[in-house]
Motif scaffolding. Structure first.
Motif, short mmCIF file in Angstrom:
data_model
loop_
_atom_site.label_atom_id
_atom_site.label_comp_id
_atom_site.label_asym_id
_atom_site.label_seq_id
_atom_site.Cartn_x
_atom_site.Cartn_y
_atom_site.Cartn_z
N LEU A 1 0.85 -1.19 0.00
CA LEU A 1 0.00 0.00 0.00
C LEU A 1 0.88 1.24 0.00
O LEU A 1 1.80 1.37 0.81
CB LEU A 1 -0.92 -0.01 1.22
N THR A 2 0.60 2.14 -0.93
CA THR A 2 1.49 3.27 -1.16
C THR A 2 0.73 4.58 -1.08
O THR A 2 -0.25 4.79 -1.81
CB THR A 2 2.12 3.12 -2.56
N THR A 3 1.18 5.45 -0.19
CA THR A 3 0.57 6.78 -0.10
C THR A 3 1.59 7.88 -0.30
O THR A 3 1.23 9.04 -0.38
CB THR A 3 -0.11 6.99 1.27
N GLU A 4 2.88 7.53 -0.36
CA GLU A 4 3.91 8.55 -0.56
C GLU A 4 5.17 7.88 -1.09
O GLU A 4 5.33 6.66 -0.99
CB GLU A 4 4.20 9.27 0.75
N ALA A 5 6.07 8.71 -1.63
CA ALA A 5 7.29 8.18 -2.26
C ALA A 5 8.11 7.33 -1.29
O ALA A 5 8.73 6.34 -1.70
CB ALA A 5 8.13 9.35 -2.81
N ALA A 6 8.10 7.71 -0.02
CA ALA A 6 8.92 6.97 0.95
C ALA A 6 8.53 5.49 1.02
O ALA A 6 9.38 4.63 1.27
CB ALA A 6 8.79 7.60 2.34
N ASP A 7 7.26 5.18 0.79
CA ASP A 7 6.82 3.78 0.81
C ASP A 7 7.58 2.97 -0.23
O ASP A 7 7.89 1.80 -0.04
CB ASP A 7 5.32 3.68 0.53
#
Lengths: 374, 374
Positions: free
Chosen positions: A281-287
């Protein structure tokens, strides 16, 4: 380095021409190309053997072999519009792409070659994305670009173009489904021009003049995932093309990232399903950065690739062996290992018969060592 | 059956009165209540010991012990509005709720008692939910109701009320933060009336007349999760109350489900974060039903509960032991196990000193066996 193509670095002009003729010949896809190279040692020898192999495979009509003049013209026309044709292992061929089973034997490259050598993340998604989806694609692509990643995508409307546009400065790769001179959709001609004049590039495995048809897009999608450390899917409905890219990513051992969305929005059904199946699950580049950083240095091995145990030459199937193997095949995909077991003949014989069937236009190869009759 | 309350089924009127006095006395929370019951064997004996214990704990002012008349009045007033006060283990007390560390020693129950005995799923979320979030809450609650589950929630605006309204026919539980006669928000008075006249009920651990304050809501949230097999969070911003419910669910060994949403919507930041932390991504009732069905028959044990190793009676700490233990405590939570190790005295002594400090109003108990000075 890829063992499928023992002498790839710095091809001679003749070798490049022979290989182009081989991959442009009828019924020769990338997997067949590599099998032929293994069996016959050179593209020249494979070309000479094609008609006979196809006849033994039961072709009703012998497929067209690409002639010298056609191949010479493609190379010259490509050079004129700045496209180089490069083989896996040659300098400039994207390293990760070279590792996939069915890497293009000659890849048409245009733009800044360096872009193809940097760590890459693919971003794909809906053509009819929501405003929020487009904005998220922009932000994510931009942040990944800032972090040093090149962004690959398919030049489509919606998410693809948003990801490309956000990374014109940092580096982006457009992976084309048709020839370099047949851009789809046509209104993205300008975007493509901006990509290849920025630190970006465009790649295609198709000949110049090839107008992309429906089935070319899923086939192209394996190159988008193949280039990348991981694929991010932003807004994808059930059964959308982006899910095909995610499936290729899985088969190729790439990371799969998906952006969540409301269960009430059909554009998020595919991405939510991917997360249920194990995508990150990805909500931002850091993921993404956190997940790919540990694997950046590591070579990728396709988890489902065919075992690379082909004998170099000389398997010569008897008539009854050929018939027995053909009888085991049908329209449902079956694994080559199962055929070897059931046919009770050597793997070399089975592989040669499959090659003959393929060149006769009667066999289809799927991922993971599966084959079926057409 | 709960070992903390050895003689709970069919309390005598006197016992119920004593227990109500004990839990309504100052500085006595559910955990202290159970410790006192263990140490003194009965609520009556604990009540007698309270002033002395608080004095030994260094109370600047001895906390108020609830008198007989007040407790009698609460029982009579409760009965008048249809609220019964029930102890864990008595018929009608929700079985799963009885299993949590800090189950209300007397739970005020109104409405259809059977509802509290059926398998329950909690649905919580934003007070200012989106239209899509509200619609999803309705659909999900309705589908879970159809599948035989009771829906518990907090009677709040937004997601809570949508979940209650969708399950008026199938069964719903409103878990109140204040007394049964002090409904928050006031405009949900009618909804509550509909709930308790349908096959639903309302529960509260607070005395009649108690107006809920800010800190009562997180405390109440442990009852929402405690009742349920699992908690579904629909739309929750970062640091929202629904995430507190999810944290309690985790500590209590309940399943946590979260509904995904766009990363561009701050109302979904909390739910997406829950999924990253391991909550089950939920887009339809089947996701929940599939996950809880295998655990429905199983009793739940709190994974982080305090070890239940209290000696029944008689630990009598020396002055220097008391001072040494108090010196180990500060405003940062520390585990009781660590205190036992560092103090070098018996667990029984440590527990008695902590009990004294608590009754003196100087100690706070957190989940997971952690304590701190106030």
């Amino acid at each position: 380095m890829d063992t499928r193509s023992p002498d790839t670095h710095d091809l001679t002009d003749t070798e490049r021409l022979d290989r182009l003729r081989l991959i442009r010949s009828e019924n020769v896809g990338p997997r067949t190309f590599y099998s032929l190279m293994k069996h016959f040692g050179s593209a020249r020898a494979a070309l000479a053997a094609l008609p006979d192999l196809a006849r033994r495979g039961g072709a009703s009509r012998i497929g067209r072999t690409c002639g010298v003049a056609d191949a010479e013209r493609e190379i010259a026309d490509s050079a004129r519009i700045g496209v180089r044709l490069i083989a896996p292992g040659e300098p400039g061929y994207p390293e990760r792409l070279a590792e996939i089973d069915d890497a293009p034997p000659l890849l048409g490259i245009r733009g800044t070659a360096d872009t193809l050598l940097r760590p890459t993340i693919a971003i794909v998604g809906s053509r009819n994305a929501s405003g929020a989806g487009l904005k998220f694609a922009q932000t994510l692509a931009h942040d990944l670009g800032d972090a040093g990643f090149v962004i690959a995508s398919g030049l489509a409307r919606g998410i693809d173009q948003a990801a490309h546009r956000a990374t014109l400065q940092s580096g982006t790769i457009a992976v084309l489904a048709g020839g370099h001179d047949r851009i789809y959709p046509p209104e993205h001609q300008d975007l493509l021009a901006a990509i290849v004049s920025s630190p970006g590039s465009a790649i295609s495995e198709m000949p110049l003049g090839h107008v992309p048809r429906a089935h070319d897009f899923p086939r192209r999608n394996r190159l988008i995932s193949g280039l990348a450390l991981g694929v991010v899917v932003i807004e994808a409905a059930h059964r959308s093309g982006s899910l095909i890219t995610a499936r290729f990513a899985n088969e190729q051992g790439r990371e799969v990232f998906a952006v969540p969305g409301s269960p009430m929005d059909p554009r998020c059904a595919g991405t939510n399903a991917l997360i249920k199946q194990g995508a990150t699950l990805t909500t931002e580049a850091a993921d993404i950065i956190d997940a790919v950083r540990p694997i950046m240095g590591r070579p990728v091995a396709s988890p489902l690739g065919e075992p690379d145990d082909l004998p170099p030459f000389g398997a010569d199937p008897a008539h009854n062996e050929r018939a027995g193997i053909a009888a085991l095949l049908g329209p449902s995909p079956i694994s080559i290992d199962d055929i070897i077991r059931m046919a009770g003949v050597s793997p070399a014989i089975v592989r040669m018969v499959l090659l003959e069937l393929e060149l006769a236009g009667r066999l289809e190869r799927h991922g993971g060592g599966l084959v079926s009759l057409i």
